[in-house]
Enzyme design. Sequence first.
Site, PDB file in Angstrom:
ATOM      1  N   PRO A  73      62.214  41.781  42.705  1.00 13.01           N
ATOM      2  CA  PRO A  73      62.182  42.989  41.878  1.00 13.01           C
ATOM      3  C   PRO A  73      61.525  44.192  42.549  1.00 13.01           C
ATOM      4  O   PRO A  73      60.515  44.057  43.231  1.00 13.01           O
ATOM      5  CB  PRO A  73      61.401  42.561  40.636  1.00 13.01           C
ATOM      6  CG  PRO A  73      60.688  41.329  41.013  1.00 13.01           C
ATOM      7  CD  PRO A  73      61.482  40.675  42.081  1.00 13.01           C
ATOM      8  N   ASN A  74      62.160  45.318  42.352  1.00  9.80           N
ATOM      9  CA  ASN A  74      61.712  46.643  42.785  1.00  9.80           C
ATOM     10  C   ASN A  74      61.813  46.875  44.290  1.00  9.80           C
ATOM     11  O   ASN A  74      61.575  47.984  44.753  1.00  9.80           O
ATOM     12  CB  ASN A  74      60.280  46.931  42.300  1.00  9.80           C
ATOM     13  CG  ASN A  74      60.201  46.899  40.794  1.00  9.80           C
ATOM     14  OD1 ASN A  74      60.981  47.550  40.114  1.00  9.80           O
ATOM     15  ND2 ASN A  74      59.283  46.103  40.275  1.00  9.80           N
TER      16      ASN A  74
ATOM     17  N   ARG B  17      59.813  53.949  46.869  1.00 11.38           N
ATOM     18  CA  ARG B  17      58.743  53.434  46.020  1.00 11.38           C
ATOM     19  C   ARG B  17      57.415  53.416  46.773  1.00 11.38           C
ATOM     20  O   ARG B  17      57.298  52.806  47.825  1.00 11.38           O
ATOM     21  CB  ARG B  17      59.091  52.007  45.591  1.00 11.38           C
ATOM     22  CG  ARG B  17      57.990  51.289  44.885  1.00 11.38           C
ATOM     23  CD  ARG B  17      58.327  49.821  44.698  1.00 11.38           C
ATOM     24  NE  ARG B  17      57.234  49.148  44.021  1.00 11.38           N
ATOM     25  CZ  ARG B  17      56.987  47.863  44.119  1.00 11.38           C
ATOM     26  NH1 ARG B  17      57.771  47.094  44.831  1.00 11.38           N
ATOM     27  NH2 ARG B  17      55.970  47.336  43.477  1.00 11.38           N
TER      28      ARG B  17
ATOM     29  N   TYR C 275      54.506  50.859  50.901  1.00  9.91           N
ATOM     30  CA  TYR C 275      55.716  50.172  51.350  1.00  9.91           C
ATOM     31  C   TYR C 275      56.475  50.900  52.455  1.00  9.91           C
ATOM     32  O   TYR C 275      57.474  50.380  52.944  1.00  9.91           O
ATOM     33  CB  TYR C 275      56.646  49.934  50.151  1.00  9.91           C
ATOM     34  CG  TYR C 275      56.009  49.062  49.101  1.00  9.91           C
ATOM     35  CD1 TYR C 275      55.869  47.697  49.295  1.00  9.91           C
ATOM     36  CD2 TYR C 275      55.519  49.611  47.920  1.00  9.91           C
ATOM     37  CE1 TYR C 275      55.279  46.894  48.344  1.00  9.91           C
ATOM     38  CE2 TYR C 275      54.928  48.813  46.963  1.00  9.91           C
ATOM     39  CZ  TYR C 275      54.806  47.457  47.182  1.00  9.91           C
ATOM     40  OH  TYR C 275      54.216  46.654  46.233  1.00  9.91           O
TER      41      TYR C 275
ATOM     42  N   ASN D 245      60.931  37.584  49.900  1.00 13.38           N
ATOM     43  CA  ASN D 245      59.910  38.451  49.332  1.00 13.38           C
ATOM     44  C   ASN D 245      60.210  38.489  47.845  1.00 13.38           C
ATOM     45  O   ASN D 245      61.096  39.216  47.399  1.00 13.38           O
ATOM     46  CB  ASN D 245      59.952  39.851  49.950  1.00 13.38           C
ATOM     47  CG  ASN D 245      58.828  40.723  49.443  1.00 13.38           C
ATOM     48  OD1 ASN D 245      58.248  40.469  48.401  1.00 13.38           O
ATOM     49  ND2 ASN D 245      58.528  41.783  50.180  1.00 13.38           N
TER      50      ASN D 245
ATOM     51  N   ALA E 245      56.840  40.783  42.586  1.00 10.72           N
ATOM     52  CA  ALA E 245      55.879  40.378  41.557  1.00 10.72           C
ATOM     53  C   ALA E 245      56.102  38.952  41.064  1.00 10.72           C
ATOM     54  O   ALA E 245      55.162  38.321  40.574  1.00 10.72           O
ATOM     55  CB  ALA E 245      55.940  41.357  40.388  1.00 10.72           C
TER      56      ALA E 245
ATOM     57  N   HIS F 142      53.703  35.966  41.979  1.00 11.47           N
ATOM     58  CA  HIS F 142      52.448  35.688  41.289  1.00 11.47           C
ATOM     59  C   HIS F 142      52.648  35.058  39.918  1.00 11.47           C
ATOM     60  O   HIS F 142      51.663  34.740  39.246  1.00 11.47           O
ATOM     61  CB  HIS F 142      51.646  36.988  41.165  1.00 11.47           C
ATOM     62  CG  HIS F 142      51.677  37.792  42.422  1.00 11.47           C
ATOM     63  ND1 HIS F 142      51.041  37.380  43.577  1.00 11.47           N
ATOM     64  CD2 HIS F 142      52.323  38.942  42.739  1.00 11.47           C
ATOM     65  CE1 HIS F 142      51.270  38.260  44.539  1.00 11.47           C
ATOM     66  NE2 HIS F 142      52.048  39.215  44.057  1.00 11.47           N
TER      67      HIS F 142
ATOM     68  N   ASP G 284      59.735  25.830  42.163  1.00  7.99           N
ATOM     69  CA  ASP G 284      60.539  24.616  42.009  1.00  7.99           C
ATOM     70  C   ASP G 284      61.886  24.729  42.721  1.00  7.99           C
ATOM     71  O   ASP G 284      62.366  23.758  43.313  1.00  7.99           O
ATOM     72  CB  ASP G 284      60.751  24.303  40.529  1.00  7.99           C
ATOM     73  CG  ASP G 284      59.469  23.841  39.832  1.00  7.99           C
ATOM     74  OD1 ASP G 284      58.466  23.553  40.524  1.00  7.99           O
ATOM     75  OD2 ASP G 284      59.477  23.777  38.583  1.00  7.99           O
TER      76      ASP G 284
ATOM     77  N   GLU H  97      57.755  32.849  52.975  1.00  8.61           N
ATOM     78  CA  GLU H  97      57.348  33.896  52.038  1.00  8.61           C
ATOM     79  C   GLU H  97      56.838  35.083  52.833  1.00  8.61           C
ATOM     80  O   GLU H  97      56.027  34.912  53.743  1.00  8.61           O
ATOM     81  CB  GLU H  97      56.242  33.352  51.133  1.00  8.61           C
ATOM     82  CG  GLU H  97      55.616  34.360  50.210  1.00  8.61           C
ATOM     83  CD  GLU H  97      54.436  33.777  49.431  1.00  8.61           C
ATOM     84  OE1 GLU H  97      53.723  34.584  48.804  1.00  8.61           O
ATOM     85  OE2 GLU H  97      54.205  32.548  49.459  1.00  8.61           O
TER      86      GLU H  97
ATOM     87  N   HIS I 144      55.459  39.341  52.628  1.00  7.42           N
ATOM     88  CA  HIS I 144      55.000  40.497  51.856  1.00  7.42           C
ATOM     89  C   HIS I 144      54.795  41.654  52.815  1.00  7.42           C
ATOM     90  O   HIS I 144      54.273  41.474  53.917  1.00  7.42           O
ATOM     91  CB  HIS I 144      53.703  40.191  51.108  1.00  7.42           C
ATOM     92  CG  HIS I 144      53.871  39.118  50.095  1.00  7.42           C
ATOM     93  ND1 HIS I 144      54.466  39.333  48.876  1.00  7.42           N
ATOM     94  CD2 HIS I 144      53.581  37.795  50.158  1.00  7.42           C
ATOM     95  CE1 HIS I 144      54.518  38.200  48.216  1.00  7.42           C
ATOM     96  NE2 HIS I 144      53.995  37.245  48.974  1.00  7.42           N
ATOM     97  N   ILE I 145      55.209  42.810  52.395  1.00  6.04           N
ATOM     98  CA  ILE I 145      55.098  44.013  53.211  1.00  6.04           C
ATOM     99  C   ILE I 145      53.635  44.450  53.305  1.00  6.04           C
ATOM    100  O   ILE I 145      53.130  44.743  54.382  1.00  6.04           O
ATOM    101  CB  ILE I 145      55.984  45.131  52.622  1.00  6.04           C
ATOM    102  CG1 ILE I 145      57.451  44.701  52.704  1.00  6.04           C
ATOM    103  CG2 ILE I 145      55.731  46.460  53.326  1.00  6.04           C
ATOM    104  CD1 ILE I 145      58.398  45.554  51.883  1.00  6.04           C
ATOM    105  N   SER I 146      52.958  44.476  52.174  1.00  4.56           N
ATOM    106  CA  SER I 146      51.557  44.896  52.144  1.00  4.56           C
ATOM    107  C   SER I 146      50.652  43.664  52.233  1.00  4.56           C
ATOM    108  O   SER I 146      51.097  42.531  52.038  1.00  4.56           O
ATOM    109  CB  SER I 146      51.260  45.654  50.848  1.00  4.56           C
ATOM    110  OG  SER I 146      51.340  44.777  49.734  1.00  4.56           O
TER     111      SER I 146
ATOM    112  N   ARG J 282      44.741  44.191  47.715  1.00  7.64           N
ATOM    113  CA  ARG J 282      45.206  44.939  46.541  1.00  7.64           C
ATOM    114  C   ARG J 282      44.602  44.343  45.267  1.00  7.64           C
ATOM    115  O   ARG J 282      43.588  43.666  45.310  1.00  7.64           O
ATOM    116  CB  ARG J 282      46.735  44.943  46.522  1.00  7.64           C
ATOM    117  CG  ARG J 282      47.294  45.674  47.764  1.00  7.64           C
ATOM    118  CD  ARG J 282      48.777  45.736  47.811  1.00  7.64           C
ATOM    119  NE  ARG J 282      49.286  46.507  46.682  1.00  7.64           N
ATOM    120  CZ  ARG J 282      50.554  46.477  46.285  1.00  7.64           C
ATOM    121  NH1 ARG J 282      51.439  45.737  46.928  1.00  7.64           N
ATOM    122  NH2 ARG J 282      50.956  47.205  45.261  1.00  7.64           N
TER     123      ARG J 282
ATOM    124  N   ARG K 165      47.281  39.934  42.463  1.00  3.91           N
ATOM    125  CA  ARG K 165      48.208  39.717  43.578  1.00  3.91           C
ATOM    126  C   ARG K 165      47.679  38.700  44.598  1.00  3.91           C
ATOM    127  O   ARG K 165      48.357  38.355  45.544  1.00  3.91           O
ATOM    128  CB  ARG K 165      48.497  41.040  44.295  1.00  3.91           C
ATOM    129  CG  ARG K 165      49.204  42.062  43.439  1.00  3.91           C
ATOM    130  CD  ARG K 165      49.532  43.303  44.253  1.00  3.91           C
ATOM    131  NE  ARG K 165      49.933  44.404  43.424  1.00  3.91           N
ATOM    132  CZ  ARG K 165      51.188  44.624  43.004  1.00  3.91           C
ATOM    133  NH1 ARG K 165      52.147  43.804  43.341  1.00  3.91           N
ATOM    134  NH2 ARG K 165      51.463  45.677  42.244  1.00  3.91           N
TER     135      ARG K 165
END
Length: 139
Positions: free
Chosen positions: A10-11, A18, A23, A72, A75, A78, A85, A96, A98-100, A105, A109
């Site tokens: 998402p997003n 954004r 990001y 990625n 949200a 979390h 699963d 997995e 993550h950009i940040s 943060r 998170r």
Amino acid sequence: MMKILIINGPNLNLLGKREPTIYGHVAFEDFLETLREEYPQCDIAYYQSNIEGELINKIQEVGFDYDGIILNAGAYTHTSIALHDAIKAVTSPVIEVHISNVHSRESYRHVSMISAACKGVIIGFGLNSYRLALVSFLL
């Protein structure tokens, strides 16, 4: 040729627009073209959805045929036991990303529901987090 799928949650369709201070200013599609040019030995597919069930469906669709999945989950990282699963249910290794640096943060998170199901986790290197994940499949 190695088959890799990058899945963004998402997003992440708004990358480049954004919160650019977190990001960056580059649209993911532009970065994806760069990856494809740099790694011609890989068939890099891409999928993005804002809907948790669609992400699960995609993992199940390719998770027995692809050499690796770079995820990625945004949200959903979390909150989603269902994604955890789905990752455990397939044979393709999942990394997995993550950009940040999520640990610098908000505290919510700091916990990932999917990390334990993944082969590895790469956090905080901007879009290069995806590149590092891709390279790890080539080693």
